[in-house]
Write a protein that holds these residues in place. Sequence first.
Motif, PDB file in Angstrom:
ATOM      1  N   ARG A  41       0.880  -1.139   0.013  1.00  0.00           N
ATOM      2  CA  ARG A  41      -0.075   0.020  -0.267  1.00  0.00           C
ATOM      3  C   ARG A  41       1.025   0.993  -0.510  1.00  0.00           C
ATOM      4  O   ARG A  41       2.841   0.828   0.806  1.00  0.00           O
ATOM      5  N   PHE A  42       0.115   2.643  -0.233  1.00  0.00           N
ATOM      6  CA  PHE A  42       0.759   3.782  -0.365  1.00  0.00           C
ATOM      7  C   PHE A  42       2.754   3.285  -0.588  1.00  0.00           C
ATOM      8  O   PHE A  42       3.099   4.477  -0.209  1.00  0.00           O
ATOM      9  N   GLN A  43       3.346   3.105  -2.189  1.00  0.00           N
ATOM     10  CA  GLN A  43       4.055   2.987  -2.414  1.00  0.00           C
ATOM     11  C   GLN A  43       4.786   1.930  -1.270  1.00  0.00           C
ATOM     12  O   GLN A  43       6.663   2.184  -1.720  1.00  0.00           O
ATOM     13  N   GLY A  44       4.558   1.133  -0.173  1.00  0.00           N
ATOM     14  CA  GLY A  44       5.394   0.909   0.327  1.00  0.00           C
ATOM     15  C   GLY A  44       4.356  -0.174   1.031  1.00  0.00           C
ATOM     16  O   GLY A  44       3.884  -1.344   0.374  1.00  0.00           O
ATOM     17  N   LEU A  45       5.444  -1.085   2.155  1.00  0.00           N
ATOM     18  CA  LEU A  45       4.603  -2.160   2.793  1.00  0.00           C
ATOM     19  C   LEU A  45       4.236  -2.215   4.267  1.00  0.00           C
ATOM     20  O   LEU A  45       4.842  -1.589   4.906  1.00  0.00           O
ATOM     21  N   ALA A  46       3.029  -2.460   4.394  1.00  0.00           N
ATOM     22  CA  ALA A  46       2.254  -1.914   5.282  1.00  0.00           C
ATOM     23  C   ALA A  46       0.867  -2.976   6.164  1.00  0.00           C
ATOM     24  O   ALA A  46       1.611  -3.844   5.480  1.00  0.00           O
ATOM     25  N   ARG A  47       1.530  -2.753   7.525  1.00  0.00           N
ATOM     26  CA  ARG A  47       0.170  -3.770   8.435  1.00  0.00           C
ATOM     27  C   ARG A  47      -0.077  -2.786   9.117  1.00  0.00           C
ATOM     28  O   ARG A  47      -0.387  -1.691  10.210  1.00  0.00           O
ATOM     29  N   GLU A  48      -1.735  -3.140  10.011  1.00  0.00           N
ATOM     30  CA  GLU A  48      -2.750  -2.163  10.398  1.00  0.00           C
ATOM     31  C   GLU A  48      -3.116  -3.257  11.971  1.00  0.00           C
ATOM     32  O   GLU A  48      -3.197  -3.741  11.388  1.00  0.00           O
ATOM     33  N   GLY A  49      -3.213  -2.350  12.803  1.00  0.00           N
ATOM     34  CA  GLY A  49      -3.804  -2.283  13.780  1.00  0.00           C
ATOM     35  C   GLY A  49      -3.623  -1.665  14.843  1.00  0.00           C
ATOM     36  O   GLY A  49      -4.304  -0.340  14.159  1.00  0.00           O
ATOM     37  N   VAL A  50      -3.671  -1.883  15.911  1.00  0.00           N
ATOM     38  CA  VAL A  50      -4.432  -1.245  17.458  1.00  0.00           C
ATOM     39  C   VAL A  50      -3.364  -1.858  18.639  1.00  0.00           C
ATOM     40  O   VAL A  50      -2.729  -2.863  19.196  1.00  0.00           O
ATOM     41  N   ILE A  51      -2.664  -0.552  18.991  1.00  0.00           N
ATOM     42  CA  ILE A  51      -2.186  -0.847  20.399  1.00  0.00           C
ATOM     43  C   ILE A  51      -2.767   0.327  21.245  1.00  0.00           C
ATOM     44  O   ILE A  51      -3.549   1.385  20.991  1.00  0.00           O
ATOM     45  N   GLU A  52      -2.717  -0.852  22.966  1.00  0.00           N
ATOM     46  CA  GLU A  52      -3.855  -0.408  23.968  1.00  0.00           C
ATOM     47  C   GLU A  52      -2.916   1.041  24.755  1.00  0.00           C
ATOM     48  O   GLU A  52      -1.683   0.493  24.628  1.00  0.00           O
ATOM     49  N   THR A  53      -4.027   1.793  24.772  1.00  0.00           N
ATOM     50  CA  THR A  53      -2.380   2.224  25.865  1.00  0.00           C
ATOM     51  C   THR A  53      -3.906   2.654  26.941  1.00  0.00           C
ATOM     52  O   THR A  53      -5.464   2.626  26.952  1.00  0.00           O
ATOM     53  N   PRO A  54      -3.423   3.126  27.955  1.00  0.00           N
ATOM     54  CA  PRO A  54      -4.524   3.922  28.983  1.00  0.00           C
ATOM     55  C   PRO A  54      -5.758   4.685  28.814  1.00  0.00           C
ATOM     56  O   PRO A  54      -6.659   4.279  29.824  1.00  0.00           O
ATOM     57  N   GLU A  55      -5.416   5.195  28.087  1.00  0.00           N
ATOM     58  CA  GLU A  55      -7.045   5.765  27.246  1.00  0.00           C
ATOM     59  C   GLU A  55      -7.945   5.254  25.725  1.00  0.00           C
ATOM     60  O   GLU A  55      -8.507   6.310  26.073  1.00  0.00           O
ATOM     61  N   GLY A  56      -7.064   4.253  26.603  1.00  0.00           N
ATOM     62  CA  GLY A  56      -8.042   2.997  24.890  1.00  0.00           C
ATOM     63  C   GLY A  56      -7.154   2.937  23.986  1.00  0.00           C
ATOM     64  O   GLY A  56      -6.311   3.065  23.513  1.00  0.00           O
ATOM     65  N   PRO A  57      -7.732   1.875  23.261  1.00  0.00           N
ATOM     66  CA  PRO A  57      -6.955   2.162  21.514  1.00  0.00           C
ATOM     67  C   PRO A  57      -7.445   3.284  20.350  1.00  0.00           C
ATOM     68  O   PRO A  57      -7.374   3.848  20.516  1.00  0.00           O
ATOM     69  N   VAL A  58      -5.684   3.190  20.448  1.00  0.00           N
ATOM     70  CA  VAL A  58      -5.295   3.812  19.469  1.00  0.00           C
ATOM     71  C   VAL A  58      -5.050   2.526  17.810  1.00  0.00           C
ATOM     72  O   VAL A  58      -3.922   1.986  17.793  1.00  0.00           O
ATOM     73  N   ARG A  59      -5.933   3.513  16.247  1.00  0.00           N
ATOM     74  CA  ARG A  59      -5.801   3.078  15.168  1.00  0.00           C
ATOM     75  C   ARG A  59      -3.951   2.965  15.076  1.00  0.00           C
ATOM     76  O   ARG A  59      -3.597   4.765  14.854  1.00  0.00           O
ATOM     77  N   ALA A  60      -3.282   2.113  14.104  1.00  0.00           N
ATOM     78  CA  ALA A  60      -2.354   2.527  13.605  1.00  0.00           C
ATOM     79  C   ALA A  60      -1.898   1.882  12.652  1.00  0.00           C
ATOM     80  O   ALA A  60      -1.907   0.894  12.313  1.00  0.00           O
ATOM     81  N   LEU A  61      -1.413   2.741  11.667  1.00  0.00           N
ATOM     82  CA  LEU A  61      -0.320   1.637   9.947  1.00  0.00           C
ATOM     83  C   LEU A  61       1.496   1.995  10.451  1.00  0.00           C
ATOM     84  O   LEU A  61       1.288   3.112  10.321  1.00  0.00           O
ATOM     85  N   THR A  62       1.756   0.670  10.172  1.00  0.00           N
ATOM     86  CA  THR A  62       2.793   0.512  10.118  1.00  0.00           C
ATOM     87  C   THR A  62       3.364   0.467   8.173  1.00  0.00           C
ATOM     88  O   THR A  62       2.614   0.334   7.903  1.00  0.00           O
ATOM     89  N   LEU A  63       4.181   1.572   8.206  1.00  0.00           N
ATOM     90  CA  LEU A  63       4.682   1.209   6.543  1.00  0.00           C
ATOM     91  C   LEU A  63       6.393   1.048   6.679  1.00  0.00           C
ATOM     92  O   LEU A  63       7.161   2.337   6.746  1.00  0.00           O
ATOM     93  N   LYS A  64       6.593   0.366   5.249  1.00  0.00           N
ATOM     94  CA  LYS A  64       7.693   0.548   5.297  1.00  0.00           C
ATOM     95  C   LYS A  64       8.099   1.257   3.777  1.00  0.00           C
ATOM     96  O   LYS A  64       8.059   0.559   2.886  1.00  0.00           O
ATOM     97  N   PRO A  65       8.097   2.251   3.557  1.00  0.00           N
ATOM     98  CA  PRO A  65       8.168   2.657   1.659  1.00  0.00           C
ATOM     99  C   PRO A  65       9.250   2.326   1.085  1.00  0.00           C
ATOM    100  O   PRO A  65      10.504   1.511   1.291  1.00  0.00           O
ATOM    101  N   GLN A  66       9.113   1.570   0.458  1.00  0.00           N
ATOM    102  CA  GLN A  66       9.082   0.661  -0.858  1.00  0.00           C
ATOM    103  C   GLN A  66      10.378   2.365  -1.958  1.00  0.00           C
ATOM    104  O   GLN A  66      10.443   1.262  -3.288  1.00  0.00           O
ATOM    105  N   THR A  67      10.563   2.880  -1.857  1.00  0.00           N
ATOM    106  CA  THR A  67      10.731   4.303  -2.920  1.00  0.00           C
ATOM    107  C   THR A  67      12.152   4.374  -2.412  1.00  0.00           C
ATOM    108  O   THR A  67      12.863   4.843  -3.413  1.00  0.00           O
ATOM    109  N   PHE A  68      12.933   3.367  -1.862  1.00  0.00           N
ATOM    110  CA  PHE A  68      14.169   3.599  -1.375  1.00  0.00           C
ATOM    111  C   PHE A  68      14.700   4.662  -0.369  1.00  0.00           C
ATOM    112  O   PHE A  68      13.530   6.389  -0.715  1.00  0.00           O
ATOM    113  N   TYR A  69      15.198   4.865   0.122  1.00  0.00           N
ATOM    114  CA  TYR A  69      15.124   5.422   1.744  1.00  0.00           C
ATOM    115  C   TYR A  69      15.026   7.091   0.947  1.00  0.00           C
ATOM    116  O   TYR A  69      14.158   7.956   1.517  1.00  0.00           O
TER     117      TYR A  69
END
Length: 205
Positions: A41-69
């Motif tokens: 996704r987005f010219q990169g490799l992405a994973r989507e999930g949730v990080i639990e915090t004391p204030e509740g869950p936060v949606r997050a997306l990790t992204l590794k651009p494959q466009t070179f550094y």
Amino acid sequence: MLILAGQGNPGPAYAGNRHNIGFRAVDAIAARWGFGPERSRFQGLAREGVIETPEGPVRALTLKPQTFYNESGRAVAAALKFFKLSPADLVLFYDEIDLAGGRFRMKTGGGAAGNNGVRSVTAHIGPDFRRARLGVGHPGHKDRVQGHVLSDFHKSEAAWVSALVGAVADAAPLLAAGEDERYQAEVLRLAPAEKLDPRRPGDLA
């Protein structure tokens, strides 16, 4: 939604490079918090999930651009545009030669300090994003920087590299909650590293 982007170069030839510690950091976060499978996704490799915090869950997306550094900004900008997010919703993980190996610093905004990947992100979205700087040490002279960041970590560095990326992942609830100073302190507590001169060759390993 929080975008957690790592900087690095695509392909197995670069996987062990100092330049790719940003990729390793976001991979560790995705694994630690049980994110979904990796997708293109987005010219990169992405994973989507949730990080639990004391204030509740936060949606997050990790992204590794494959466009070179040096072209990381293209992928990052595409992800922010898709989710209608602002630069403040981005945390960019990258190697920092002006920090000794194993050190860690958070900051928001500022210049690129010679980092072409940071310069690319800034050119696409502006400078006001959050930066997770992973210390890899300095080779001692500017002419050796490119070779240094494009070389693999030494075996003697494996322990602190593993500890640092593990701490970045374990402390992620503080990052997701927007508490960057506490996140920095917790990462350094979980993966203590001496405050050494990054330009001393003996401090790199």
